[in-house]
Design a protein around this motif. Structure first.
Motif, short mmCIF file in Angstrom:
data_model
loop_
_atom_site.label_atom_id
_atom_site.label_comp_id
_atom_site.label_asym_id
_atom_site.label_seq_id
_atom_site.Cartn_x
_atom_site.Cartn_y
_atom_site.Cartn_z
N MET A 126 -9.17 12.36 -11.35
CA MET A 126 -7.87 12.68 -10.77
C MET A 126 -7.12 11.42 -10.36
O MET A 126 -5.93 11.27 -10.63
N VAL A 127 -7.82 10.50 -9.72
CA VAL A 127 -7.19 9.26 -9.27
C VAL A 127 -6.68 8.46 -10.46
O VAL A 127 -5.55 7.93 -10.44
N GLN A 128 -7.51 8.35 -11.50
CA GLN A 128 -7.09 7.59 -12.68
C GLN A 128 -5.86 8.19 -13.33
O GLN A 128 -4.98 7.46 -13.81
N ALA A 129 -5.78 9.53 -13.35
CA ALA A 129 -4.63 10.19 -13.95
C ALA A 129 -3.39 10.06 -13.06
O ALA A 129 -2.29 9.75 -13.55
N LYS A 130 -3.55 10.29 -11.76
CA LYS A 130 -2.42 10.30 -10.84
C LYS A 130 -1.81 8.91 -10.67
O LYS A 130 -0.59 8.76 -10.54
N TYR A 131 -2.68 7.89 -10.65
CA TYR A 131 -2.20 6.54 -10.38
C TYR A 131 -2.30 5.63 -11.60
O TYR A 131 -2.43 4.42 -11.46
N ALA A 132 -2.22 6.22 -12.78
CA ALA A 132 -2.34 5.44 -14.01
C ALA A 132 -1.28 4.34 -14.09
O ALA A 132 -1.57 3.20 -14.46
N SER A 133 -0.03 4.68 -13.75
CA SER A 133 1.04 3.68 -13.83
C SER A 133 0.85 2.56 -12.82
O SER A 133 1.10 1.38 -13.11
N GLU A 134 0.39 2.92 -11.60
CA GLU A 134 0.15 1.91 -10.57
C GLU A 134 -0.99 0.97 -10.98
O GLU A 134 -0.94 -0.24 -10.78
N ILE A 135 -2.06 1.56 -11.55
CA ILE A 135 -3.19 0.77 -12.02
C ILE A 135 -2.74 -0.20 -13.11
O ILE A 135 -3.14 -1.37 -13.14
N ALA A 136 -1.88 0.28 -14.00
CA ALA A 136 -1.36 -0.56 -15.07
C ALA A 136 -0.52 -1.70 -14.50
O ALA A 136 -0.58 -2.85 -15.00
N ARG A 137 0.27 -1.43 -13.46
CA ARG A 137 1.09 -2.46 -12.83
C ARG A 137 0.23 -3.54 -12.20
O ARG A 137 0.50 -4.73 -12.33
N PHE B 174 0.83 -1.20 0.00
CA PHE B 174 0.00 0.00 0.00
C PHE B 174 0.87 1.25 0.00
O PHE B 174 0.61 2.22 -0.73
N GLN B 175 1.91 1.24 0.81
CA GLN B 175 2.80 2.40 0.89
C GLN B 175 3.54 2.62 -0.43
O GLN B 175 3.75 3.76 -0.85
N GLU B 176 3.91 1.52 -1.10
CA GLU B 176 4.60 1.63 -2.38
C GLU B 176 3.71 2.28 -3.43
O GLU B 176 4.14 3.15 -4.19
N TYR B 177 2.45 1.87 -3.45
CA TYR B 177 1.54 2.37 -4.47
C TYR B 177 1.04 3.78 -4.17
O TYR B 177 0.49 4.44 -5.06
N THR B 178 1.17 4.25 -2.96
CA THR B 178 0.70 5.59 -2.60
C THR B 178 1.84 6.53 -2.24
O THR B 178 1.60 7.59 -1.68
N GLN B 179 3.06 6.15 -2.57
CA GLN B 179 4.21 6.96 -2.16
C GLN B 179 4.22 8.35 -2.80
O GLN B 179 4.87 9.27 -2.30
N GLY B 180 3.48 8.51 -3.88
CA GLY B 180 3.42 9.82 -4.51
C GLY B 180 2.43 10.76 -3.87
O GLY B 180 2.31 11.93 -4.28
N THR B 181 1.71 10.27 -2.86
CA THR B 181 0.71 11.10 -2.19
C THR B 181 1.23 11.57 -0.85
O THR B 181 1.61 10.77 0.00
N SER B 182 1.29 12.88 -0.64
CA SER B 182 1.78 13.43 0.61
C SER B 182 0.69 13.42 1.67
O SER B 182 -0.50 13.27 1.38
N VAL B 183 1.10 13.56 2.94
CA VAL B 183 0.15 13.63 4.04
C VAL B 183 -0.77 14.83 3.85
O VAL B 183 -1.99 14.75 4.09
N ASP B 184 -0.20 15.95 3.39
CA ASP B 184 -1.01 17.16 3.18
C ASP B 184 -2.09 16.92 2.13
O ASP B 184 -3.23 17.37 2.29
N GLU B 185 -1.74 16.21 1.05
CA GLU B 185 -2.71 15.91 0.00
C GLU B 185 -3.84 15.04 0.55
O GLU B 185 -5.02 15.27 0.25
N ALA B 186 -3.47 14.04 1.34
CA ALA B 186 -4.47 13.14 1.91
C ALA B 186 -5.39 13.90 2.87
O ALA B 186 -6.61 13.70 2.86
N GLU B 187 -4.81 14.78 3.69
CA GLU B 187 -5.61 15.54 4.65
C GLU B 187 -6.53 16.52 3.92
O GLU B 187 -7.68 16.73 4.32
N THR B 188 -6.04 17.13 2.84
CA THR B 188 -6.85 18.05 2.06
C THR B 188 -8.03 17.32 1.42
O THR B 188 -9.17 17.81 1.44
N ALA B 189 -7.76 16.13 0.88
CA ALA B 189 -8.82 15.33 0.27
C ALA B 189 -9.85 14.91 1.31
O ALA B 189 -11.06 14.97 1.07
N ALA B 190 -9.38 14.51 2.49
CA ALA B 190 -10.28 14.09 3.56
C ALA B 190 -11.16 15.25 4.02
O ALA B 190 -12.36 15.08 4.27
N ALA B 191 -10.56 16.43 4.12
CA ALA B 191 -11.31 17.62 4.55
C ALA B 191 -12.37 17.98 3.52
O ALA B 191 -13.49 18.37 3.87
#
Length: 321
Positions: A265-276, A172-189
């Protein structure tokens, strides 16, 4: 607020209590020495708001099992979906009243325990690992007995890939390593704000009323006999309904727009991970071409239905701008 909806019809009481009691026991075991206010962690799960959520969810689940168990493999029609809208509306209203009051104390307690005990996270993972190992044999038996279907094969892939909870966390950490804590908190808010606005504006009731009318319109159409397939007859009738009879409530449109934007946004940001992940699954299905073809056909069917839904939505009158 206390966050209690006393009108929710609980059934059956003893079974609800036993399931909740089992959940509390497992939670206390996992959380170990994390004892908010010197009490068992499960005290938080048994707050008025959390109990209301649990009971509502259990009640809807029980009723849905009855509602969607149809005779002689009859298809799920829009009439069947229409008749479940009020149940979903009631569940939605219970969620609106209780989620914040249930979730916030639990979140704060976990953060406090993590800050106070350097070993907290490791201990929790160890306890989860113990429970994981208890249930692995049953899961392995199911996978062995269902190697000729998609679910059994996917379960076998998961069991082979994740022999420990740590491995799952690492992946999970490998696939989300491009997401910062700030980004996650902003999305959650943003999600929290959207949910709050949806609830406080009375959008649960207005959305339910709109959806019920739409489903009723589709149910009456001879060209829309099955809710499984939207493209074609159902698509045309839905577009007609929105052009001639009813506009999508603005509060619902706001939520749908946010969901579409987030998905894009998710499809664009994680396109390579989804392909993997896709490539990995295809590799693991080597020798089971028929099952792989089934997965691809299902994927293409779902994407096609989503495209038809998107087309109707994009073409619907928008009086909310």
């Amino acid at each position: 607020s206390s966050g209690i909806n006393a009108e929710w019809p609980l059934r059956p009481g003893e079974e609800v209590d036993s399931v909740r009691s089992a959940a509390s026991t497992v939670t206390d075991y996992i959380m170990g020495n994390c004892r908010p206010n010197n009490a068992a962690f499960s005290v938080l799960l048994n707050s008025d708001s959390c109990v209301a959520l649990f009971n509502a969810g259990k009640c809807y689940y029980d009723n849905a099992l009855d509602h969607y168990t149809l005779d002689d493999n009859a298809p799920v029609t829009y009439g069947v979906l229409r008749d479940d809208v009020d149940n979903l509306k009631d569940l939605g209203n219970v969620l609106c009243v209780n989620v914040e009051d249930c979730y916030t104390p639990i979140k704060n307690a976990v953060l406090a325990c993590n800050a106070a005990d350097a070993d907290f996270r490791g201990n929790v993972i160890a306890k989860v690992q113990e429970l994981y190992e208890v249930y692995v044999p049953d899961a392995q038996t199911y996978a062995d007995e269902n190697q000729d279907n998609v679910m059994g094969t996917l379960l076998q892939i998961a069991l082979s890939r994740f022999t420990s909870v740590d491995q799952a966390i690492t992946m999970f950490q490998e696939y989300t390593q491009g997401t910062s804590v700030d980004e996650a908190e902003t999305a959650a808010a943003a999600i929290k704000l959207a949910a709050s606005n949806f609830c406080t504006s009375g959008c649960v009731d207005s959305s339910a009323a709109f959806i019920k009318k739409l489903f009723n319109h589709l149910h009456k159409a001879a060209s829309c006999p099955n809710a499984q397939t939207f493209c074609g007859g159902c698509e045309n009738k839905a577009a007609q309904f929105m052009r001639r009879k009813e506009n999508i409530p603005c509060c619902l449109r706001t939520v749908l727009d946010a969901a579409i934007e987030g998905s894009t946004m998710v499809q664009a940001k994680y396109a390579s991970e989804i392909a993997r992940i896709t490539a990995y699954i295809e590799e693991e299905f080597d020798g089971k071409q028929a099952l792989l073809d089934e997965i691809k056909a299902t994927k293409n069917f779902v994407l096609g239905q989503v495209a038809c839904l998107q087309s109707v939505y994009d073409g619907s009158p928008n009086q909310c701008a």
